[in-house]
Design an enzyme around this catalytic site. Structure first.
Site, PDB file in Angstrom:
ATOM      1  N   ASP A 133       3.078   4.617   0.833  1.00  0.00           N
ATOM      2  CA  ASP A 133       4.401   4.687   1.678  1.00  0.00           C
ATOM      3  C   ASP A 133       3.770   5.779   2.670  1.00  0.00           C
ATOM      4  OD1 ASP A 133       6.581   5.611   2.939  1.00  0.00           O
ATOM      5  OD2 ASP A 133       7.857   5.553   1.181  1.00  0.00           O
ATOM      6  N   LEU A 134       3.367   5.537   4.063  1.00  0.00           N
ATOM      7  CA  LEU A 134       2.925   6.573   4.817  1.00  0.00           C
ATOM      8  C   LEU A 134       3.726   7.464   5.279  1.00  0.00           C
ATOM      9  CD1 LEU A 134       0.433   4.425   7.098  1.00  0.00           C
ATOM     10  CD2 LEU A 134      -0.075   5.444   5.046  1.00  0.00           C
ATOM     11  N   HIS A 194      -4.441   6.076 -10.117  1.00  0.00           N
ATOM     12  CA  HIS A 194      -5.849   5.466 -10.715  1.00  0.00           C
ATOM     13  C   HIS A 194      -5.639   5.456 -12.227  1.00  0.00           C
ATOM     14  CE1 HIS A 194      -7.902   7.006  -6.920  1.00  0.00           C
ATOM     15  NE2 HIS A 194      -7.407   5.617  -6.650  1.00  0.00           N
ATOM     16  N   ASP A 228      -8.423   3.449  -1.862  1.00  0.00           N
ATOM     17  CA  ASP A 228      -8.110   3.959  -3.184  1.00  0.00           C
ATOM     18  C   ASP A 228      -7.643   2.723  -4.152  1.00  0.00           C
ATOM     19  OD1 ASP A 228      -5.645   3.205  -2.231  1.00  0.00           O
ATOM     20  OD2 ASP A 228      -4.762   5.008  -2.407  1.00  0.00           O
ATOM     21  N   GLY A 245       0.731  -1.179  -0.098  1.00  0.00           N
ATOM     22  CA  GLY A 245       0.147   0.034   0.039  1.00  0.00           C
ATOM     23  C   GLY A 245       0.895   1.481   0.042  1.00  0.00           C
TER      24      GLY A 245
END
Length: 261
Positions: free
Chosen positions: A66-67, A89, A144, A64
């Site tokens: 990369d915070l 997207h 997302d 997911g």
């Protein structure tokens, strides 16, 4: 290609896309999102590529976002995420909408956008050690990468919301049972199995595959009658195409069709 976060190689008319930040679990940052979009355009436009496989470098598929890179944007995090998701997207749209089969080789953890991407693949094979988790609600975020589109269509609304609310972790067998992936194979055999499938499909009627995808996706919003009308139009169109003529001739002549003509 010169990209580093996303690699593309071509073997036997199969484009192999590798998410390449293994030290970060292939977590998505802005640069990786940009590179993924660029690779998706190449895959969709290249005449040499007739099927696409996506996988992750190292022992994870895609964990997911990369915070840390998101948090580093500070007060600009909203603008930053709009940029990241715009590239992500568009990449997913290119992969899903292209005529070519899009196949996931899920080689480990698929979390957040990684699970969304796995759901967006036309076909997905997973290694026995793969794990799937949406993860967004756990950190106060929403999905997302097409997750809110594909997940409820694959597993149903109640199961999709359960996965979101509870952050339930699915192992590969459960993901297969729930319809998120097609098959579970051993870690050692994953890529060879997927590449064998992709090579076979790459020699098939690519435009017919694309038209079939369009039919299936449209069926989610059409009535029975409007869908059957679209079936009639596309069937007639395909029968008069180069692929259709070759396929029918090969069947009648009892030989293998050659779709590379």
């Amino acid at each position: 290609m010169e990209n580093k976060s996303v690699l593309l190689s071509i073997e036997n008319n199969v484009g192999i896309v590798t998410l390449n930040r293994p030290d970060k679990g292939n977590a998505l940052d802005l640069q990786m999102a940009k590179e993924l979009m660029e690779v998706s355009i190449t895959c969709s436009e290249s005449d040499e590529i007739r099927a696409v496989v996506i996988t992750g470098a190292g022992n994870k598929f895609f964990v997911g976002g990369d915070l840390k890179s998101f948090a580093d944007a500070g007060d600009e995090i909203s603008s930053h995420l709009k940029s990241v998701t715009s590239y992500l997207h568009q990449a997913i749209s290119n992969f899903v909408r292209m005529n070519k089969p899009f196949i996931g080789a899920i080689n480990g953890v698929a979390a957040g956008a990684g699970m969304s991407l796995a759901c967006a693949c036309d076909l997905a094979y997973a290694s026995e050690n793969s794990k799937f988790v949406m993860a967004y609600n756990k950190i106060g975020l929403t999905p997302d990468g097409s997750g809110s589109y594909f997940l409820p269509r694959l597993v149903g609304m109640k199961r999709a919301l359960e996965l979101m609310y509870t952050n339930r972790l699915l192992d590969a067998k459960e993901a297969s049972d729930w319809g998120i992936i097609n098959h579970v194979v051993s870690e050692d055999e994953l890529m060879s199995t997927v590449l064998e499938l992709a090579t076979s499909l790459a020699h098939g009627p690519m435009n017919a595959f694309g038209a079939t995808k369009k039919l299936f996706y449209h069926s989610l919003q059409e009535t029975l009658e409007s869908q059957m009308s679209m079936e009639s139009l596309l069937l007639a169109e395909r029968a008069n195409s180069t692929e259709g003529k070759e396929g029918i001739s090969a069947f009648l002549e009892k030989r293998e069709a050659n779709y590379f003509k």
